[in-house]
Design a protein around this motif. Structure first.
Motif: not given
Length: 266
Positions: A74-77, A83-84, A116-121, A165-169
């Motif tokens: 992952g990398f920083l957004a 972002h995973s 603040v969060a982890v995101s991925w698709t 789908l793009f999700v945020s955790w």
């Protein structure tokens, strides 16, 4: 702290990967998971992993004994999230909690850096991933992204449209148990807009919608590619139209149905 948190998982040891040798192991594992053949694009290239590791990006590895059985990159957004981009678990280690351990490792890594969060698709057609992401983890769907990556030739996605789908955790865990997070709108009150046969039905502007997913899209891609393409077009059309009309995904059932509400309220 990250390593101690993750290694509490039974038999699973989580580490941040550094150095060419470990990154080469991760590259081989991801190619194996994706079924990448000679000439295919890898899930993520080794040179990119080396660069990310060197400048402080996220590369995590899951070990059973001394064997690498899971990897995530992952990398920083810009919105202060991690972002995973790629995550996978070897087939022989599935069902052991390795995927959950990797996600917890990502969350802890992000928290340590003030994110603040982890995101991925993820592919909305893969039922087990939808349940894991939306129910077990409690991630929230932010966007529907049609053909997000364009044509792909990485083995597992060859020849398929890359709807995602793009999700945020959030880094701060949701205090509600998974059963509450999964509840969403009542399944019986929702109007079916895509049934289990893959037939699209009119929603009529109902406040609550539901749409089915195939039990095993990966098998369909191999055994019945025409049927797999039909499901891709049907689900993509339904989700795309629903999101454009103000609906948001609010839940996912054990039996494989997305639940949607207008405005995203249950």
């Amino acid at each position: 702290m990250v390593e101690l948190l993750a290694s509490a998982r039974a038999g699973v040891r989580l580490l941040s990967l550094h150095g060419t040798a470990d990154l080469q192991r991760a590259d081989r594992l991801l190619r194996q998971i994706w079924g990448t053949r000679p000439g295919d694009d890898p899930p993520i290239s080794l040179d990119v992993m080396c660069a990310l590791a060197h400048v402080g990006g996220y590369i995590g590895g899951a070990f059973l004994d001394e064997e690498l059985v899971g990897a995530a990159v992952g990398f920083l957004a810009a919105d202060r999230s991690l972002h995973s981009h790629v995550a996978g678990v070897a087939s022989q280690a599935r069902g052991l909690g390795v995927g959950l351990a990797l996600k917890e490792h990502q969350r802890a890594w992000a928290a340590e850096r003030g994110l603040v969060a982890v995101s991925w698709t993820f592919d909305p057609l893969v039922r087990r991933n939808a349940y894991f992401n939306l129910v077990k983890l409690g991630a929230k769907v932010v966007e529907y992204l049609p053909d997000f990556y364009g044509p792909m030739s990485d083995g597992i996605n060859d020849g398929d449209v890359s709807d995602r789908l793009f999700v945020s955790w959030p880094v701060t865990p949701d205090p509600a148990p998974a059963t509450e997070r999964a509840a969403g709108p009542s399944e019986t009150a929702a109007v079916t807009v895509l049934d289990e046969a893959g037939t699209v039905r009119p929603g009529g502007g109902a406040p609550l919608l539901r749409c089915a997913t195939p039990p095993d899209i990966e098998r369909l891609r191999v055994d019945e590619p025409g049927e797999a393409r039909h499901w891709r077009a049907a689900l993509g059309g339904v989700l795309g139209a629903a999101f454009a009309d103000g609906y948001r995904i609010t839940g996912f059932t054990r039996s494989g149905w997305y639940l949607l509400a207008r405005g995203g309220t249950a």
